[in-house]
Design an enzyme around this catalytic site. Structure first.
Site, PDB file in Angstrom:
ATOM      1  N   ASP A   1      -1.862  -1.301   6.224  1.00  0.00           N
ATOM      2  CA  ASP A   1      -2.103  -0.886   7.608  1.00  0.00           C
ATOM      3  C   ASP A   1      -3.518  -0.394   7.870  1.00  0.00           C
ATOM      4  O   ASP A   1      -3.836  -0.036   9.002  1.00  0.00           O
ATOM      5  CB  ASP A   1      -1.116   0.211   8.013  1.00  0.00           C
ATOM      6  CG  ASP A   1      -1.390   1.533   7.296  1.00  0.00           C
ATOM      7  OD1 ASP A   1      -1.945   1.490   6.178  1.00  0.00           O
ATOM      8  OD2 ASP A   1      -1.061   2.592   7.852  1.00  0.00           O
TER       9      ASP A   1
ATOM     10  N   ASP B   1      -7.120  -2.297   3.507  1.00  0.00           N
ATOM     11  CA  ASP B   1      -6.130  -3.309   3.139  1.00  0.00           C
ATOM     12  C   ASP B   1      -6.502  -4.696   3.657  1.00  0.00           C
ATOM     13  O   ASP B   1      -5.881  -5.685   3.247  1.00  0.00           O
ATOM     14  CB  ASP B   1      -4.755  -2.931   3.703  1.00  0.00           C
ATOM     15  CG  ASP B   1      -4.237  -1.608   3.152  1.00  0.00           C
ATOM     16  OD1 ASP B   1      -4.430  -1.363   1.954  1.00  0.00           O
ATOM     17  OD2 ASP B   1      -3.667  -0.820   3.930  1.00  0.00           O
TER      18      ASP B   1
ATOM     19  N   ASP C   1       0.863  -1.176   0.000  1.00  0.00           N
ATOM     20  CA  ASP C   1       0.000   0.000   0.000  1.00  0.00           C
ATOM     21  C   ASP C   1       0.909   1.239   0.000  1.00  0.00           C
ATOM     22  O   ASP C   1       2.114   1.140   0.245  1.00  0.00           O
ATOM     23  CB  ASP C   1      -0.879  -0.036   1.261  1.00  0.00           C
ATOM     24  CG  ASP C   1      -1.809   1.154   1.361  1.00  0.00           C
ATOM     25  OD1 ASP C   1      -2.358   1.559   0.328  1.00  0.00           O
ATOM     26  OD2 ASP C   1      -1.961   1.686   2.472  1.00  0.00           O
TER      27      ASP C   1
END
Length: 391
Positions: A249, A253, A47
């Site tokens: 995080d 996600d 990410d």
């Protein structure tokens, strides 16, 4: 002689020591399967916000499409009012910036978050407010032709651009910058050296994502994604035969972390992300992923040594105990010697596994195994990340 103690010890003792060694490096492995699979990874999906970047965005530019050089107090108050309904890091950055300008929140209602686009609300007199990316402006028929070139320029400079409209009028353009983590490029280079292909998947604008990816040394980038898109992309990689890890995080996600062969959650992220992952990184650094992979490979190599040693011992020892030499020499194996040999095989396996305690991954030492207070405070608001990369 045929007692399988050494075979029974071969795998669990190495796994236990590997998990403990990883914990000393700030890598918490939740189950043995994650440790064993990490060494097989050949693709790593990351990410952007809070993973590659610091996760502490700040407003760097604020511009108006008209002749006014600064935002009016009314516009600033509306901005604070609409962002009060969101805990996204971008919302926090904008709210803090407005408050530094002396703004006080204007009360709004009908707050709505639009996944991957932004947020909308309504003032007390029924005026529609919209704050988000160009896609949100297009959804509401807001003309942004006057600032389109400026948006593209800022995005190419790794800025996340937010547009604010009151009714049908475009009032402001805000550029937010979330800098790359200082060790991100080094960690990505280390992962490449380990044979992994890093891939960035983000909900941010393509130009912004490409700029951050270039800075980090990542060639493969997919931007403008919804949470379900990340999950689908990982699924396609797996169907192509890749063994995929995922680092993230936030809540958005979580589906991808659960789908990946091994999920790595940044320790200062949301509890949902951590619960969805097999590995939690107590350092907010991708070096933790590289450490986990190196420890996994060392552990699996150690397990194979243990299994071959224990199996070889039985292959050689059982025929001797069964009297293979008796017809030739008349000699039989003493039970005392057999008992000592059995003990020796177990000691050998345990001693070999203990060598893992001295294995040290090639990355920097873990200087901070727990998230800082500021990290925890900042990421506690990541629950609203289900609304996508732009709010």
């Amino acid at each position: 002689m045929a007692c399988p103690c050494s075979l029974g010890l071969a795998t669990p003792i190495s796994t236990m020591i590997g998990v403990g060694r990883a914990a000393e490096r700030g890598v918490l492995i939740r189950h043995g399967e994650a440790l064993q699979r990490a060494g097989d990874l050949d693709a790593l999906v990351v990410d952007k916000t809070g993973t590659l970047t610091e996760g502490r965005p700040r407003v760097t530019e604020c511009e108006t499409p008209g002749s006014s050089a600064s935002l009016s107090r009314e516009t600033l108050g509306l901005l604070v009012g609409i962002e009060a309904g969101s805990e996204h890091p971008l919302a926090t950055a904008i709210t803090q910036w407005c408050q530094k300008q002396g703004a006080t929140a204007t009360e709004v209602s009908d707050f709505q978050a639009h996944s991957g686009r932004g947020v909308t609300a309504t003032t007390h007199d029924g005026t529609r407010l919209a704050l988000g990316n160009p896609a949100l402006m297009a959804d509401h028929g807001i003309d942004i032709s006057a600032v389109r070139d400026r948006v593209e320029t800022l995005e190419s400079q790794a800025r996340t651009v937010m547009l604010f409209a009151v009714g049908d009028e475009l009032r402001a353009l805000l550029a937010v910058h979330d800098p790359l983590r200082e060790d991100a490029r080094e960690a990505i280079a280390r992962l490449k050296k380990a044979g992994l292909t890093p891939i960035m998947l983000t909900g941010d604008a393509p130009a912004t994502a490409r700029a951050i990816a270039h800075e980090a040394g990542i060639e493969e980038v997919e931007a403008g994604l919804m949470p379900e898109d990340k999950h689908a992309h990982i699924e396609r990689l797996q169907q192509a035969g890749r063994v995929v890890g995922m680092v993230g995080d936030g809540i958005n996600d979580a589906p991808a972390l659960a789908r990946a062969d091994v999920g790595f959650a940044i320790g200062a992220g949301t509890s949902v992300a951590i619960e969805s992952a097999g590995v939690a990184l107590m350092r907010n650094s991708l070096h933790g992923v590289a450490d986990a992979i190196e420890i996994s490979r060392a552990t699996m190599h150690n397990i194979r040594q243990n299994l071959w040693g224990a199996f070889g011992y039985n292959v050689l020892g059982i025929p001797v105990a069964a009297g293979i030499f008796y017809p030739l020499t008349g000699a039989l194996l003493s039970p005392v010697i057999a008992a000592l040999a059995m003990a020796a095989s177990s000691v050998t396996v345990v001693s070999n596994a203990s060598r893992l305690r001295h294995f040290t991954p090639g990355g920097p030492a873990n200087k901070a195994s727990t998230p800082t207070k500021s990290d925890s405070t900042h990421h506690s608001g990541r629950a609203s990340e289900a609304t996508g990369g732009q709010q």
